[in-house]
Structures are given as structure tokens and as C-alpha cells.
Design a protein around this motif. Sequence first.
Motif, mmCIF file in Angstrom:
data_model
loop_
_atom_site.group_PDB
_atom_site.id
_atom_site.type_symbol
_atom_site.label_atom_id
_atom_site.label_comp_id
_atom_site.label_asym_id
_atom_site.label_seq_id
_atom_site.Cartn_x
_atom_site.Cartn_y
_atom_site.Cartn_z
ATOM 1 N N VAL A 41 6.250 7.740 0.142
ATOM 2 C CA VAL A 41 7.055 8.637 -0.686
ATOM 3 C C VAL A 41 7.046 10.010 -0.028
ATOM 4 N N PRO A 42 8.088 10.806 -0.233
ATOM 5 C CA PRO A 42 8.130 12.123 0.408
ATOM 6 C C PRO A 42 7.212 13.132 -0.271
ATOM 7 N N TYR A 43 6.857 14.163 0.478
ATOM 8 C CA TYR A 43 6.185 15.323 -0.103
ATOM 9 C C TYR A 43 7.160 16.035 -1.051
ATOM 10 N N LYS A 44 6.601 16.826 -1.936
ATOM 11 C CA LYS A 44 7.410 17.642 -2.845
ATOM 12 C C LYS A 44 6.909 19.077 -2.745
ATOM 13 N N ASN A 45 7.752 19.958 -2.231
ATOM 14 C CA ASN A 45 7.374 21.365 -2.064
ATOM 15 C C ASN A 45 6.082 21.510 -1.254
ATOM 16 N N ASP A 46 6.014 20.745 -0.167
ATOM 17 C CA ASP A 46 4.877 20.784 0.766
ATOM 18 C C ASP A 46 3.573 20.304 0.146
ATOM 19 N N HIS A 47 3.643 19.589 -0.964
ATOM 20 C CA HIS A 47 2.482 18.966 -1.598
ATOM 21 C C HIS A 47 2.702 17.453 -1.662
ATOM 22 N N GLU A 48 1.633 16.696 -1.537
ATOM 23 C CA GLU A 48 1.747 15.295 -1.888
ATOM 24 C C GLU A 48 2.113 15.203 -3.368
ATOM 25 N N ASP A 49 2.855 14.163 -3.728
ATOM 26 C CA ASP A 49 3.458 14.059 -5.054
ATOM 27 C C ASP A 49 2.783 12.948 -5.859
ATOM 28 N N PRO A 50 1.793 13.276 -6.697
ATOM 29 C CA PRO A 50 1.088 12.238 -7.446
ATOM 30 C C PRO A 50 2.006 11.374 -8.305
ATOM 31 N N ASN A 51 2.989 11.979 -8.958
ATOM 32 C CA ASN A 51 3.882 11.203 -9.818
ATOM 33 C C ASN A 51 4.682 10.184 -9.017
ATOM 34 N N ALA A 52 5.186 10.602 -7.858
ATOM 35 C CA ALA A 52 5.960 9.683 -7.028
ATOM 36 C C ALA A 52 5.075 8.561 -6.472
ATOM 37 N N LEU A 53 3.839 8.886 -6.125
ATOM 38 C CA LEU A 53 2.919 7.859 -5.635
ATOM 39 C C LEU A 53 2.636 6.811 -6.706
ATOM 40 N N ILE A 54 2.394 7.259 -7.923
ATOM 41 C CA ILE A 54 2.152 6.325 -9.020
ATOM 42 C C ILE A 54 3.391 5.476 -9.292
ATOM 43 N N ALA A 55 4.552 6.102 -9.310
ATOM 44 C CA ALA A 55 5.795 5.369 -9.583
ATOM 45 C C ALA A 55 6.035 4.298 -8.526
ATOM 46 N N LYS A 56 5.841 4.643 -7.261
ATOM 47 C CA LYS A 56 6.048 3.672 -6.185
ATOM 48 C C LYS A 56 5.021 2.550 -6.259
ATOM 49 N N ALA A 57 3.774 2.887 -6.552
ATOM 50 C CA ALA A 57 2.745 1.858 -6.665
ATOM 51 C C ALA A 57 3.060 0.876 -7.786
ATOM 52 N N VAL A 76 0.860 -1.172 0.000
ATOM 53 C CA VAL A 76 0.000 0.000 0.000
ATOM 54 C C VAL A 76 0.902 1.229 0.000
ATOM 55 N N VAL A 77 0.540 2.234 -0.802
ATOM 56 C CA VAL A 77 1.400 3.408 -0.980
ATOM 57 C C VAL A 77 0.688 4.656 -0.464
ATOM 58 N N THR A 78 1.436 5.472 0.271
ATOM 59 C CA THR A 78 0.940 6.751 0.770
ATOM 60 C C THR A 78 2.119 7.711 0.866
ATOM 61 N N SER A 79 1.865 8.907 1.360
ATOM 62 C CA SER A 79 2.907 9.917 1.514
ATOM 63 C C SER A 79 3.390 9.940 2.959
ATOM 64 N N ALA A 80 4.694 10.109 3.141
ATOM 65 C CA ALA A 80 5.264 10.163 4.484
ATOM 66 C C ALA A 80 4.814 11.441 5.181
ATOM 67 N N GLY A 81 4.039 11.277 6.250
ATOM 68 C CA GLY A 81 3.516 12.430 6.968
ATOM 69 C C GLY A 81 2.094 12.782 6.617
ATOM 70 N N ALA A 82 1.463 12.024 5.716
ATOM 71 C CA ALA A 82 0.063 12.277 5.381
ATOM 72 C C ALA A 82 -0.840 11.758 6.502
ATOM 73 N N TYR A 83 -2.141 11.873 6.332
ATOM 74 C CA TYR A 83 -3.122 11.537 7.358
ATOM 75 C C TYR A 83 -2.840 10.144 7.924
#
Length: 310
Positions: free
Chosen positions: A73-89, A49-56
Motif C-alpha cells: 500500500v502507498p505511504y500517506k503524507n510521508d507516513h506509513e498508513d495503518p488504516n490502508a495496511l489493515i484494509a489490504k490485509a 503478506v502486506v507492507t508499505s511500498a518503499g518501506a524497509y
Amino acid sequence: MYGDPESHDLRHALAQHHRVAPENIMVGEGIDGLLGLVVRLYVGAGDAVVTSAGAYPTFNYHVTGFGGALHMVPYKNDHEDPNALIAKATEVDAKLIYIANPDNPMGSWHDAARMQAMIDALPDGCMLIFDEAYIELAPNGTAPAIDTTAPNVLRMRTFSKAHGLAGARVGYAIGAADVIIGFNKVRNHFGMSRIGQAGALAALQDKDWLRHIHAEVGTARDTIAAIAGENGLTPLPSATNFVAIDCGKDGAFAKAVLAGLIDEGVFVRMPFVAPQDRCIRVSCGTAPQLDAFRNALPKALARAIHENLG
């Protein structure tokens, strides 16, 4: 009497509101409860399961509880990073991806086109859990169109934020009918109280109050940003009912600011993963509440600076 186990009236009203069929709506005990059901339905021991580090974090608790393997995956510029989430998934063959838009705890957001691109890029066999708890408070053009033919997207909405019914615990999922019916296998059929259902139905119909709250939240966000600026701090843009304030140093300093505010009788929160933990998270409130924050912040900062230098 127990509450209606089908939440019939509320589901039909929500379906009309979103221009979907009632079969595309599942009502549950807040988004938290629905997240637990989704994980139970889709995640077995060891499943990725994939999520962002520090998300809910509540989503993570469910995944861990059902034996899933969390990949962050880490945030990018204080935003969750859709591209990184897809890549990790894609890399780990994930069963689920979780993303919130607007985001908690940073208040940041992506526009509808960016989120639709993420939906279009989902790998086969992966479900996107799309948490839109704050969507009513976001700018126009934040939410992509709802497509109930998509079998790999679950949209999560709630009455807890803009509608102000957090204590009633009323959330709902929007998705393909074949996906929604799966909730009936695992949900608590009498989990929704009659009062919660009636309150949510009344809130949905009260468009004037929602417009009022939207305006009040906008004013409060501006006030919080101004208070931050008065104290040499940087407010982050927000599409939620809170504002993240960059305290300009590290997580230890932000935690000291938070502790100082609590000592002054003002409770705020903060992100818990670096580098987002350099911020405190201040909820929108009434004018007297924000006045209390305005009075407390300089004292909390002075104490934190003293401790940091010491």
C-alpha cells in the motif's frame, strides 16, 4: 566457547527492563535475522503478506524467498498508513503485516494511540510485525504499551541504533510466550556471539550513555535541518537517527544530488519508491561529518540543477 544459545542473562535483563517475563523475549541476530525467522514460521508459498511500498526492503526479501505474495500500500503524507495496511490485509487474508514506527526511510512516526488502534483492528489470523528499531530516539508517547497476552503482535527492538551496536547484530522480539517459543523450531541456536551478548547487556545497563546519544542525535537532526534550510530544501520531521530532506523535485533529481554528494566524499541514501524518492536521507553524525555535508551540499545541488536543465 560458543555464546550461550539461550542468551539467558540478556533475555532476563531485557525482561526486567520491559517488565515482562523472559519467556516473552527472543534474542536474535538483529531484527533482520528475526524477520527471516518470522516469515519462515508463518508464510508458505502463495500466502499473502502486506507492507508499505518503499518501506524497509529486507522484510520483502524474506517474504519473496519463502514464496509469499507481497501486497503493498502507498505511504500517506510521508507516513506509513495503518488504516490502508489493515484494509489490504483484510482484503487479501494476509498472514503478516509489517510496519515500522518510527519509519525507515522517512523518519516519520505515529503516536501510541494510532498504533494501538491498528493493533486493535487486526483481522483474525493475521500477525503484526511491529518494527521499533528507532523507538529509543522517538518522542515520548510513540510506543503503545507492551501486551504479552496478545497472540497476534510481535514487537521488534534492536541494539543497532540508539545503543550503537549495529556491527554486533543483536536484536530481540517481544511477544506472547506461545509465539516466542516458536522461534526455537527454526533459529540458529548458536547464532549469538558471546561478545554481542555481553556488549548488549552492558549497553542496556548504561542509561547515561543512552541519554547522551539521545541528546547528540537531537542536536544533529537540528543541524541537518538547518543545512537543508540554508540550501532552500525542506527537512522532514524525524524521530530517528537520520533526516529525510525533500529536494523539491523528482527522484531523478534527488538521485543526482546523491551522486554529487558522493563525488564530494559524502555518502547518503535515499528512498527508492515515488513520491518518497524526491528525498535524500542523511544520517546523524559528528560535527566534522556534518560540516563536510554542509560544504558538499551546495556543490551537489548546483551540479544536479545543471544536469537537470541540461
